[in-house]
Design a protein around this motif. Structure first.
Motif, PDB file in Angstrom:
ATOM      1  N   HIS A 155       0.825  -1.201   0.000  1.00  0.00           N
ATOM      2  CA  HIS A 155       0.000   0.000   0.000  1.00  0.00           C
ATOM      3  C   HIS A 155       0.867   1.262   0.000  1.00  0.00           C
ATOM      4  O   HIS A 155       1.954   1.286   0.602  1.00  0.00           O
ATOM      5  N   ASP A 156       0.356   2.312  -0.648  1.00  0.00           N
ATOM      6  CA  ASP A 156       0.949   3.633  -0.489  1.00  0.00           C
ATOM      7  C   ASP A 156       0.570   4.138   0.902  1.00  0.00           C
ATOM      8  O   ASP A 156      -0.623   4.158   1.262  1.00  0.00           O
ATOM      9  N   VAL A 157       1.566   4.528   1.675  1.00  0.00           N
ATOM     10  CA  VAL A 157       1.318   4.922   3.066  1.00  0.00           C
ATOM     11  C   VAL A 157       2.021   6.234   3.386  1.00  0.00           C
ATOM     12  O   VAL A 157       2.942   6.663   2.690  1.00  0.00           O
ATOM     13  N   VAL A 158       1.563   6.854   4.445  1.00  0.00           N
ATOM     14  CA  VAL A 158       2.272   7.940   5.106  1.00  0.00           C
ATOM     15  C   VAL A 158       2.313   7.583   6.589  1.00  0.00           C
ATOM     16  O   VAL A 158       1.283   7.228   7.178  1.00  0.00           O
ATOM     17  N   LEU A 159       3.505   7.596   7.172  1.00  0.00           N
ATOM     18  CA  LEU A 159       3.684   7.250   8.575  1.00  0.00           C
ATOM     19  C   LEU A 159       4.058   8.504   9.347  1.00  0.00           C
ATOM     20  O   LEU A 159       4.882   9.310   8.885  1.00  0.00           O
ATOM     21  N   LEU A 160       3.483   8.661  10.531  1.00  0.00           N
ATOM     22  CA  LEU A 160       3.752   9.865  11.313  1.00  0.00           C
ATOM     23  C   LEU A 160       3.459   9.642  12.779  1.00  0.00           C
ATOM     24  O   LEU A 160       2.750   8.704  13.159  1.00  0.00           O
ATOM     25  N   LEU A 161       4.026  10.526  13.597  1.00  0.00           N
ATOM     26  CA  LEU A 161       3.740  10.576  15.028  1.00  0.00           C
ATOM     27  C   LEU A 161       2.701  11.665  15.279  1.00  0.00           C
ATOM     28  O   LEU A 161       2.825  12.781  14.778  1.00  0.00           O
ATOM     29  N   SER A 162       1.711  11.320  16.076  1.00  0.00           N
ATOM     30  CA  SER A 162       0.688  12.313  16.421  1.00  0.00           C
ATOM     31  C   SER A 162       1.150  13.218  17.552  1.00  0.00           C
ATOM     32  O   SER A 162       0.660  14.343  17.686  1.00  0.00           O
ATOM     33  N   GLY A 163       2.089  12.716  18.366  1.00  0.00           N
ATOM     34  CA  GLY A 163       2.366  13.366  19.638  1.00  0.00           C
ATOM     35  C   GLY A 163       1.423  12.815  20.689  1.00  0.00           C
ATOM     36  O   GLY A 163       0.327  12.313  20.386  1.00  0.00           O
ATOM     37  N   VAL A 164       1.862  12.855  21.937  1.00  0.00           N
ATOM     38  CA  VAL A 164       1.083  12.284  23.035  1.00  0.00           C
ATOM     39  C   VAL A 164      -0.033  13.240  23.438  1.00  0.00           C
ATOM     40  O   VAL A 164       0.161  14.443  23.505  1.00  0.00           O
ATOM     41  N   SER A 165      -1.213  12.694  23.688  1.00  0.00           N
ATOM     42  CA  SER A 165      -2.385  13.356  24.241  1.00  0.00           C
ATOM     43  C   SER A 165      -3.316  13.922  23.179  1.00  0.00           C
ATOM     44  O   SER A 165      -2.986  14.018  21.997  1.00  0.00           O
ATOM     45  N   MET A 166      -4.508  14.283  23.638  1.00  0.00           N
ATOM     46  CA  MET A 166      -5.631  14.563  22.760  1.00  0.00           C
ATOM     47  C   MET A 166      -5.414  15.775  21.858  1.00  0.00           C
ATOM     48  O   MET A 166      -5.706  15.735  20.667  1.00  0.00           O
ATOM     49  N   VAL A 167      -4.902  16.856  22.398  1.00  0.00           N
ATOM     50  CA  VAL A 167      -4.720  18.062  21.590  1.00  0.00           C
ATOM     51  C   VAL A 167      -3.726  17.810  20.469  1.00  0.00           C
ATOM     52  O   VAL A 167      -3.969  18.153  19.308  1.00  0.00           O
ATOM     53  N   ASN A 168      -2.588  17.193  20.793  1.00  0.00           N
ATOM     54  CA  ASN A 168      -1.601  16.888  19.764  1.00  0.00           C
ATOM     55  C   ASN A 168      -2.171  15.962  18.701  1.00  0.00           C
ATOM     56  O   ASN A 168      -1.951  16.154  17.498  1.00  0.00           O
ATOM     57  N   ALA A 169      -2.904  14.934  19.123  1.00  0.00           N
ATOM     58  CA  ALA A 169      -3.452  13.976  18.164  1.00  0.00           C
ATOM     59  C   ALA A 169      -4.457  14.637  17.229  1.00  0.00           C
ATOM     60  O   ALA A 169      -4.454  14.382  16.014  1.00  0.00           O
ATOM     61  N   ALA A 170      -5.331  15.494  17.768  1.00  0.00           N
ATOM     62  CA  ALA A 170      -6.320  16.170  16.935  1.00  0.00           C
ATOM     63  C   ALA A 170      -5.646  17.126  15.959  1.00  0.00           C
ATOM     64  O   ALA A 170      -5.965  17.154  14.756  1.00  0.00           O
ATOM     65  N   MET A 171      -4.700  17.909  16.468  1.00  0.00           N
ATOM     66  CA  MET A 171      -4.009  18.889  15.627  1.00  0.00           C
ATOM     67  C   MET A 171      -3.246  18.207  14.501  1.00  0.00           C
ATOM     68  O   MET A 171      -3.318  18.613  13.332  1.00  0.00           O
ATOM     69  N   THR A 172      -2.506  17.139  14.825  1.00  0.00           N
ATOM     70  CA  THR A 172      -1.698  16.450  13.829  1.00  0.00           C
ATOM     71  C   THR A 172      -2.570  15.766  12.787  1.00  0.00           C
ATOM     72  O   THR A 172      -2.251  15.783  11.588  1.00  0.00           O
ATOM     73  N   THR A 173      -3.672  15.163  13.214  1.00  0.00           N
ATOM     74  CA  THR A 173      -4.550  14.476  12.268  1.00  0.00           C
ATOM     75  C   THR A 173      -5.186  15.444  11.292  1.00  0.00           C
ATOM     76  O   THR A 173      -5.255  15.178  10.079  1.00  0.00           O
TER      77      THR A 173
END
Length: 301
Positions: free
Chosen positions: A63-81
């Motif tokens: 599959h064509d993919v993109v791999l990334l870290l969201s960062g820990v916790s809800m704010v980081n995960a929402a912002m990164t996504t």
């Protein structure tokens, strides 16, 4: 250069947008130990830095993919996504990582693949009165933990007029992805022992279905763990997945999460187990993701 309030704000860009490229499966983890095995298995073709986070582009299990870290916790995960979805075409989000175990029938090393996720720590803190805690009208129909009353997240109503809001607790994962995860669950090769031969007491397994919950707190408390099980029937709790789920739901992008239990969120007999079995749990989640990707149809939505 834009100047606000006397301070210079430097505008950073992510470089050329890959929007014209293929729609990718996004493989997301909160922090480095959760992602390293998946990134090592991928054939990487380039990187893109978005808002200070590296996005690795490439191929993984066909599959064509993109791999990334969201960062820990809800704010980081929402912002990164959201930043990811704004810049890269994504056809499926797959979260891989560790979690705290809540279901008393599960053990450290098990991989959970819940069917839905909730932001369970959106609370109203109730006023204390002579008769106990009074939440007023801030009630969502779920029992409190002391003064803390769960009430769901305010989200936009799909298809309604702009800015229409509703409270919603549960955000389902993609049903097709869940079905594939269930099909491969029994065949996933899971680790029981660390490199130094420290081993889990049970043979790990992949459990598909049930509930997962997320919030901004690291939980290592037996009473709160029992509350999370009693109230939400959660198999696992973490600090990111529900934030990703809410962003995915708003953007109408399917998602699924594989969370291996690194600890029992305060339910174990001794000290928290996370540091002891983090590597085993992270690898088990990654192995479940790899098995899922091998079974996911090429070019599937």
């Amino acid at each position: 250069m834009l100047v606000l309030g006397g301070c210079a704000a430097a505008v950073r860009t992510a470089g050329p947008s890959p929007a014209a490229g293929p729609a990718r499966i996004a493989i997301v983890s909160a922090f480095e130990p959760e992602l390293e095995r998946l990134r090592a298995r991928a054939t990487l073709t380039g990187t893109l830095v978005i808002n200070g986070r590296t996005h690795w582009l490439g191929r993984l299990e066909g599959h064509d993919v993109v791999l990334l870290l969201s960062g820990v916790s809800m704010v980081n995960a929402a912002m990164t996504t959201q930043a990811l979805l704004d810049r890269i075409p994504v056809r499926l989000i797959v979260f891989s990582g560790i979690a705290g175990g809540v279901n008393p029938g599960l053990h450290v090393g098990d991989v959970t693949v819940p069917a839905r996720w909730a932001n369970y720590q959106e609370f109203a803190f109730a006023r204390e009165t002579a008769d106990g805690f009074d939440p007023g009208r801030q009630v969502f129909g779920l029992p409190p933990f002391g003064m803390m009353y769960p009430r769901g997240s305010y989200v936009l109503v799909p298809g309604a007029r702009p800015d229409s809001l509703e409270r919603r607790l549960w955000f389902p994962v993609d049903s097709a992805a869940l079905a594939v995860a269930a099909r491969v669950a029994a065949a996933v090769p899971l680790r029981r022992c660390r490199a130094d031969d420290a081993c889990l007491a049970h043979e790990p397994r992949v459990v598909v279905g049930g509930n997962g919950v997320s919030g901004p707190t690291f939980v290592d408390n037996a009473a709160y763990r029992e509350y999370a099980w009693r109230t939400f029937e959660a198999d696992a709790l973490d600090m990111e997945t529900a934030a990703v789920a809410i962003v995915a739901w708003h953007n109408r992008v399917p998602y699924i999460a594989f969370r291996s239990l690194s600890d029992l969120a305060g339910g174990g007999p001794g000290a928290n187990e996370m540091r002891t079995f983090l590597a085993v749990a992270a690898e088990n989640a990654a192995e479940a993701v790899l098995a899922f990707l091998r079974a996911w149809p090429a070019g599937g939505r």
